[in-house]
Design an enzyme around this catalytic site. Structure first.
Site, PDB file in Angstrom:
ATOM      1  N   ARG A 291       0.824  -1.214   0.000  1.00 35.57           N
ATOM      2  CA  ARG A 291       0.000   0.000   0.000  1.00 35.57           C
ATOM      3  C   ARG A 291       0.859   1.266   0.000  1.00 35.57           C
ATOM      4  O   ARG A 291       0.480   2.278  -0.607  1.00 35.57           O
ATOM      5  CB  ARG A 291      -0.915  -0.021   1.219  1.00 35.57           C
ATOM      6  CG  ARG A 291      -1.967   1.074   1.266  1.00 35.57           C
ATOM      7  CD  ARG A 291      -3.001   0.722   2.324  1.00 35.57           C
ATOM      8  NE  ARG A 291      -4.022   1.743   2.465  1.00 35.57           N
ATOM      9  CZ  ARG A 291      -4.068   2.624   3.473  1.00 35.57           C
ATOM     10  NH1 ARG A 291      -3.141   2.586   4.419  1.00 35.57           N
ATOM     11  NH2 ARG A 291      -5.028   3.520   3.533  1.00 35.57           N
TER      12      ARG A 291
ATOM     13  N   HIS B  88       0.258   4.395  -2.516  1.00 31.78           N
ATOM     14  CA  HIS B  88      -0.016   5.750  -2.043  1.00 31.78           C
ATOM     15  C   HIS B  88       1.108   6.709  -2.414  1.00 31.78           C
ATOM     16  O   HIS B  88       0.864   7.908  -2.540  1.00 31.78           O
ATOM     17  CB  HIS B  88      -0.232   5.738  -0.525  1.00 31.78           C
ATOM     18  CG  HIS B  88      -1.607   5.300  -0.130  1.00 31.78           C
ATOM     19  ND1 HIS B  88      -2.291   5.830   0.938  1.00 31.78           N
ATOM     20  CD2 HIS B  88      -2.442   4.387  -0.676  1.00 31.78           C
ATOM     21  CE1 HIS B  88      -3.487   5.265   1.037  1.00 31.78           C
ATOM     22  NE2 HIS B  88      -3.591   4.375   0.070  1.00 31.78           N
ATOM     23  N   ASP B  89       2.302   6.195  -2.596  1.00 33.61           N
ATOM     24  CA  ASP B  89       3.400   7.040  -3.054  1.00 33.61           C
ATOM     25  C   ASP B  89       3.177   7.463  -4.504  1.00 33.61           C
ATOM     26  O   ASP B  89       3.208   8.654  -4.839  1.00 33.61           O
ATOM     27  CB  ASP B  89       4.725   6.293  -2.926  1.00 33.61           C
ATOM     28  CG  ASP B  89       5.886   7.069  -3.534  1.00 33.61           C
ATOM     29  OD1 ASP B  89       5.915   8.303  -3.393  1.00 33.61           O
ATOM     30  OD2 ASP B  89       6.780   6.434  -4.136  1.00 33.61           O
TER      31      ASP B  89
ATOM     32  N   GLY C   7       3.638  11.175  -8.277  1.00 29.17           N
ATOM     33  CA  GLY C   7       4.432  10.136  -8.901  1.00 29.17           C
ATOM     34  C   GLY C   7       5.234   9.332  -7.896  1.00 29.17           C
ATOM     35  O   GLY C   7       5.246   9.615  -6.692  1.00 29.17           O
TER      36      GLY C   7
ATOM     37  N   ASP D 240       7.979   8.763  -6.053  1.00 29.29           N
ATOM     38  CA  ASP D 240       9.167   9.512  -5.641  1.00 29.29           C
ATOM     39  C   ASP D 240       9.456   9.428  -4.150  1.00 29.29           C
ATOM     40  O   ASP D 240      10.261  10.183  -3.620  1.00 29.29           O
ATOM     41  CB  ASP D 240       9.031  10.977  -6.051  1.00 29.29           C
ATOM     42  CG  ASP D 240       7.820  11.660  -5.406  1.00 29.29           C
ATOM     43  OD1 ASP D 240       7.107  11.012  -4.602  1.00 29.29           O
ATOM     44  OD2 ASP D 240       7.573  12.846  -5.702  1.00 29.29           O
TER      45      ASP D 240
ATOM     46  N   SER E 277       7.783  10.408  -1.702  1.00 24.50           N
ATOM     47  CA  SER E 277       7.399  11.604  -0.941  1.00 24.50           C
ATOM     48  C   SER E 277       6.608  11.245   0.314  1.00 24.50           C
ATOM     49  O   SER E 277       6.642  11.973   1.304  1.00 24.50           O
ATOM     50  CB  SER E 277       6.593  12.562  -1.819  1.00 24.50           C
ATOM     51  OG  SER E 277       5.393  11.953  -2.271  1.00 24.50           O
TER      52      SER E 277
ATOM     53  N   ASN F  37      -3.823   8.575   4.745  1.00 28.19           N
ATOM     54  CA  ASN F  37      -2.679   7.960   5.415  1.00 28.19           C
ATOM     55  C   ASN F  37      -2.739   8.018   6.932  1.00 28.19           C
ATOM     56  O   ASN F  37      -2.172   7.150   7.608  1.00 28.19           O
ATOM     57  CB  ASN F  37      -1.380   8.651   4.956  1.00 28.19           C
ATOM     58  CG  ASN F  37      -1.108   8.464   3.482  1.00 28.19           C
ATOM     59  OD1 ASN F  37      -1.377   7.415   2.914  1.00 28.19           O
ATOM     60  ND2 ASN F  37      -0.587   9.509   2.844  1.00 28.19           N
TER      61      ASN F  37
ATOM     62  N   PRO G 275      -7.920   7.247  -3.955  1.00 31.15           N
ATOM     63  CA  PRO G 275      -9.345   6.898  -3.835  1.00 31.15           C
ATOM     64  C   PRO G 275      -9.752   6.613  -2.395  1.00 31.15           C
ATOM     65  O   PRO G 275      -9.024   5.944  -1.651  1.00 31.15           O
ATOM     66  CB  PRO G 275      -9.469   5.641  -4.698  1.00 31.15           C
ATOM     67  CG  PRO G 275      -8.326   5.712  -5.653  1.00 31.15           C
ATOM     68  CD  PRO G 275      -7.211   6.363  -4.902  1.00 31.15           C
TER      69      PRO G 275
ATOM     70  N   HIS H  81      -6.396  -5.955  -2.729  1.00 26.60           N
ATOM     71  CA  HIS H  81      -7.194  -6.051  -1.510  1.00 26.60           C
ATOM     72  C   HIS H  81      -7.506  -7.498  -1.145  1.00 26.60           C
ATOM     73  O   HIS H  81      -8.252  -7.759  -0.209  1.00 26.60           O
ATOM     74  CB  HIS H  81      -8.482  -5.243  -1.645  1.00 26.60           C
ATOM     75  CG  HIS H  81      -8.277  -3.778  -1.508  1.00 26.60           C
ATOM     76  ND1 HIS H  81      -9.296  -2.851  -1.584  1.00 26.60           N
ATOM     77  CD2 HIS H  81      -7.141  -3.049  -1.305  1.00 26.60           C
ATOM     78  CE1 HIS H  81      -8.811  -1.636  -1.434  1.00 26.60           C
ATOM     79  NE2 HIS H  81      -7.508  -1.726  -1.275  1.00 26.60           N
ATOM     80  N   THR H  82      -6.911  -8.417  -1.861  1.00 22.67           N
ATOM     81  CA  THR H  82      -6.990  -9.816  -1.453  1.00 22.67           C
ATOM     82  C   THR H  82      -6.168 -10.058  -0.185  1.00 22.67           C
ATOM     83  O   THR H  82      -6.292 -11.101   0.454  1.00 22.67           O
ATOM     84  CB  THR H  82      -6.502 -10.749  -2.574  1.00 22.67           C
ATOM     85  OG1 THR H  82      -6.765 -12.094  -2.212  1.00 22.67           O
ATOM     86  CG2 THR H  82      -5.019 -10.578  -2.853  1.00 22.67           C
TER      87      THR H  82
END
Length: 323
Positions: A63, A67-68, A73, A75, A77, A95, A166, A196-197
């Site tokens: 995840r 989310h990165d 992009g 990176d 962050s 987050n 999302p 999400h499995t």
């Protein structure tokens, strides 16, 4: 006035410039073969230990990569802590009290720095760690494209925007829009949501779905109400598996739960709710090879979202702060 310089000389001078710019933007699966030959076993060893200690950690590390890439992009962050000049993405709604595994990334970075200091970026570590997490939990392995640099700053506002990462209560149209904004297709959306499995969801993210939604199996809803009280604030951090049948195995059973209307999240069930993604869900539920093939292609594609390369960014010594 027409130039008297021969065309082939112009091309001789210009083409290397453009080719250099083009090649700098490319990622390469063999990038560290000579500069850090122990990279892959070093990372895999730490990931294996972390997952053995807590199987849920595999989903958390996967995840982090997702989310990165969805914020500015791929990176790294989202690994940065607060600094005097910016607010960390860790505090953004998608987050906060949810993103985890940062300590494992710290351990990986420390181990990698011992075998090849200053060579491997945190962004590349996230991509490799995501691959290893999937493979260790029974899913596919793939050749990870490498060469990303790390950002010097975070983007809290973008991470917190409703159309970036999302939300758990997102509609199908919102999911499609978010993925399209990142250059990802409908097929990419459904395949990547197959991640999400593995993993779990917090009560605060599925409370509305199990109490108010109609697109959910009633008995499944009731069975989860015991772990998630109706009143907001009570049990917000209580957990439920995203795939109750095999929550620590990377397989296609997640899609079977959607067919049975037993998704724990509203956004997940939106993938099979009479819309344009129903056919893909049915395909993946009955054909695990199709899911694995498409997931692999889609996560590689996701890893290509706006990487910093060449002279852009840096290779952080510590993933939590810029050098």
């Amino acid at each position: 006035m027409a130039s008297s310089t021969p065309l082939f000389l112009i091309l001789f001078v210009i083409l290397p410039i453009f080719m250099g710019r083009f090649s700098n933007a490319q990622l390469d699966t063999s990038l560290y073969a000579k500069s850090c030959p122990q990279l892959f076993p070093t990372i895999r060893g730490v990931v294996q230990t972390a997952i053995k200690k807590e199987a849920r950690m595999g989903a958390s590390l996967l995840r982090l990569h997702f989310h990165d890439c969805f914020v500015n992009g791929c990176d790294a962050s989202n690994l940065l802590d607060d600094s005097p000049s910016f607010k960390s993405e860790k505090a953004a709604t998608p987050n906060r009290n949810s993103a985890r595994g940062f300590e494992v990334i710290d351990q990986i970075k420390s181990a990698v720095e011992k075998v090849c200091p200053g060579v491997v970026s945190c962004a590349d570590i996230l991509a490799i760690t995501a691959r290893d997490s999937v493979a260790i939990l029974g899913g596919p392995a793939w050749d990870v494209k490498l060469g990303r640099k790390d950002s010097l700053t975070a983007n809290f506002a973008l991470a917190n925007a409703t159309n970036t990462i999302p939300a758990a209560n997102a509609s199908l149209s919102a999911l499609l829009s978010s993925f399209q904004n990142h250059g990802l297709s409908t097929r990419d959306l459904v395949a990547l949501y197959g991640a999400h499995t593995i993993g779990v969801a917090r009560c605060t993210n599925f409370r509305q779905h199990i109490y108010q939604d109609k697109n959910i199996d009633p008995s499944f809803a009731r069975s989860n109400q015991g772990r998630c009280p109706k009143n907001n604030g009570n049990g917000d951090n209580n957990l439920a598996p995203l795939d109750a049948q095999s929550p620590t195995k990377f397989d296609n059973t997640y899609f079977k739960t959607l067919l049975n209307k037993q998704a724990i999240l509203h956004s997940d069930q939106e993938l099979y709710n009479g819309g344009s993604t129903d056919a893909l869900v049915r395909t993946y539920a009955t054909n695990p090879h199709a899911f694995i093939s498409d997931f692999t292609a889609s996560i590689i594609k996701m890893g290509d979202i706006k990487p910093l390369t060449g002279s852009q960014g840096q290779i952080r010594k510590n993933c939590r702060r810029a050098n």
